[in-house]
Design a protein around this motif. Structure first.
Motif, mmCIF file in Angstrom:
data_model
loop_
_atom_site.group_PDB
_atom_site.id
_atom_site.type_symbol
_atom_site.label_atom_id
_atom_site.label_comp_id
_atom_site.label_asym_id
_atom_site.label_seq_id
_atom_site.Cartn_x
_atom_site.Cartn_y
_atom_site.Cartn_z
ATOM 1 N N ASN A 242 4.388 12.946 -49.771
ATOM 2 C CA ASN A 242 4.951 14.300 -49.741
ATOM 3 C C ASN A 242 5.629 14.588 -48.405
ATOM 4 O O ASN A 242 6.713 15.203 -48.358
ATOM 5 N N GLU A 243 5.005 14.150 -47.312
ATOM 6 C CA GLU A 243 5.605 14.374 -45.999
ATOM 7 C C GLU A 243 6.904 13.596 -45.840
ATOM 8 O O GLU A 243 7.852 14.063 -45.194
ATOM 9 N N ASP A 244 6.965 12.407 -46.424
ATOM 10 C CA ASP A 244 8.212 11.633 -46.356
ATOM 11 C C ASP A 244 9.332 12.356 -47.111
ATOM 12 O O ASP A 244 10.491 12.413 -46.632
ATOM 13 N N LEU A 245 9.000 12.901 -48.278
ATOM 14 C CA LEU A 245 10.017 13.643 -49.031
ATOM 15 C C LEU A 245 10.464 14.895 -48.278
ATOM 16 O O LEU A 245 11.669 15.225 -48.245
ATOM 17 N N THR A 246 9.464 15.566 -47.661
ATOM 18 C CA THR A 246 9.806 16.762 -46.892
ATOM 19 C C THR A 246 10.705 16.406 -45.707
ATOM 20 O O THR A 246 11.672 17.123 -45.405
ATOM 21 N N TYR A 247 10.399 15.321 -45.039
ATOM 22 C CA TYR A 247 11.205 14.905 -43.878
ATOM 23 C C TYR A 247 12.638 14.593 -44.306
ATOM 24 O O TYR A 247 13.610 14.995 -43.625
ATOM 25 N N LYS A 248 12.783 13.889 -45.418
ATOM 26 C CA LYS A 248 14.131 13.563 -45.883
ATOM 27 C C LYS A 248 14.900 14.832 -46.249
ATOM 28 O O LYS A 248 16.120 14.947 -45.979
ATOM 29 N N SER A 249 14.202 15.800 -46.845
ATOM 30 C CA SER A 249 14.860 17.050 -47.208
ATOM 31 C C SER A 249 15.282 17.828 -45.960
ATOM 32 O O SER A 249 16.423 18.334 -45.881
ATOM 33 N N ARG A 282 8.752 18.881 -36.509
ATOM 34 C CA ARG A 282 7.395 19.188 -36.980
ATOM 35 C C ARG A 282 7.050 18.368 -38.219
ATOM 36 O O ARG A 282 5.920 17.906 -38.375
ATOM 37 N N SER A 283 8.017 18.193 -39.094
ATOM 38 C CA SER A 283 7.778 17.366 -40.285
ATOM 39 C C SER A 283 7.498 15.913 -39.895
ATOM 40 O O SER A 283 6.641 15.254 -40.480
#
Length: 302
Positions: A242-249, A282-283
């Protein structure tokens, strides 16, 4: 010196001693045989008491569990699901083995208490060689006893001792003497009731039940702990995703903010571009922490 026995009485004494030696043969068992007998009796007691504790799962044999655990603890790379994790943990865990040993020791104490009410055999012998002015003589004194503790209180002891004496020089004299004694002890006051005489045996039976119940509770707690650790690893792994997806977004948001910022189209202020950059940082930090948490959870699970 005791008088010599007639040949017929001497033969009778030898026969009586030989018969006693045969009756006391169980007392001469080797340590390995005694351990095998103790294991057999202990597992029988555990099987009998286990019917009253149906929550206990799996085999209770210590030797087999130790062998399986040693093999399971060998370094290897494995892929596990929840069922495989529970099976491997129960096999390889020393904590699990110790809990099984506690139940075994309680049952072993019960067999000792029960054995006290069974017929006890004892066998021993003393020998000596004496040399003086009259010649050389040798003596041997085999002794045997049969003891039984009574469930109504008291005890019964039957003992036989035989003295053999032979002169090797001087007067060629051979003697034999046997002493048979019986002792019956019956308490008249304290310890005379059946309940009081069996008190230690009754308590050992209860202790065995308590130990099996404690073992069953340990199995349940252990299963919950392993399952919890397993799902924590999965949760931390999902958190990384989930954090990887958030970072990419957020990376796309920051790139677009720069395009519309002062250095680009000029439609966004500097602080808005900086805010998008801070969100991205932060992400990234949360992603690092998520990976650390995953590694810690995985190490704890292992």
């Amino acid at each position: 010196m005791p008088p010599a026995l007639p040949p017929r009485r001497r033969a009778l004494a030898h026969t009586l001693a030989a018969a006693l030696a045969c009756a006391l043969a169980p007392a001469c068992a080797t340590p390995k045989e005694r351990r095998a007998e103790a294991d057999r009796d202990t597992y029988l007691e555990m099987a009998a008491k286990r019917t009253r504790v149906p929550e206990v799962v799996g085999d209770l044999n210590l030797d087999e569990a130790s062998l399986r655990g040693r093999a399971a603890r060998a370094p290897a790379e494995v892929t596990l699901d929840l069922e495989g994790s529970l099976r491997l943990a129960a096999t390889a865990s020393r904590e699990y083995l110790n809990a099984r040993e506690d139940a075994y020791l309680a049952a072993l104490s019960l067999t000792q208490e029960r054995h006290a009410f069974e017929t006890q055999f004892g066998l021993g012998a003393l020998g000596a060689v004496t040399k003086d002015a009259t010649g050389t003589s040798g003596s041997v004194r085999p002794e045997g006893s049969v003891t039984r503790r009574l469930e109504t209180g008291g005890s019964f002891v039957l003992a036989l001792a035989t003295d053999f004496l032979r002169s090797f020089a001087g007067d060629p004299l051979t003697t034999a003497r046997s002493i048979l004694s019986a002792e019956l002890v019956i308490p008249l006051a304290r310890g005379s009731s059946r309940l009081e005489a069996r008190e230690s045996l009754t308590q050992s039976e209860r202790d065995t039940l308590y130990a099996l119940r404690a073992y069953a509770r340990f199995q349940q707690d252990f299963t919950v702990r392993i399952a919890t650790a397993f799902f924590q690893v999965l949760e931390r792994r999902d958190t990384i995703g989930n954090e990887d997806l958030t970072y990419k977004s957020l990376e796309l948001v920051y790139a677009r903010a720069k395009e519309f910022g002062p250095d680009g189209a000029g439609r966004l202020a500097d602080f808005e571009v900086d805010q998008a950059r801070q969100d991205l940082l932060r992400s990234e930090q949360r992603g690092v922490l998520a990976r650390q948490g995953y590694e810690e959870a995985l190490d704890a699970f292992k």
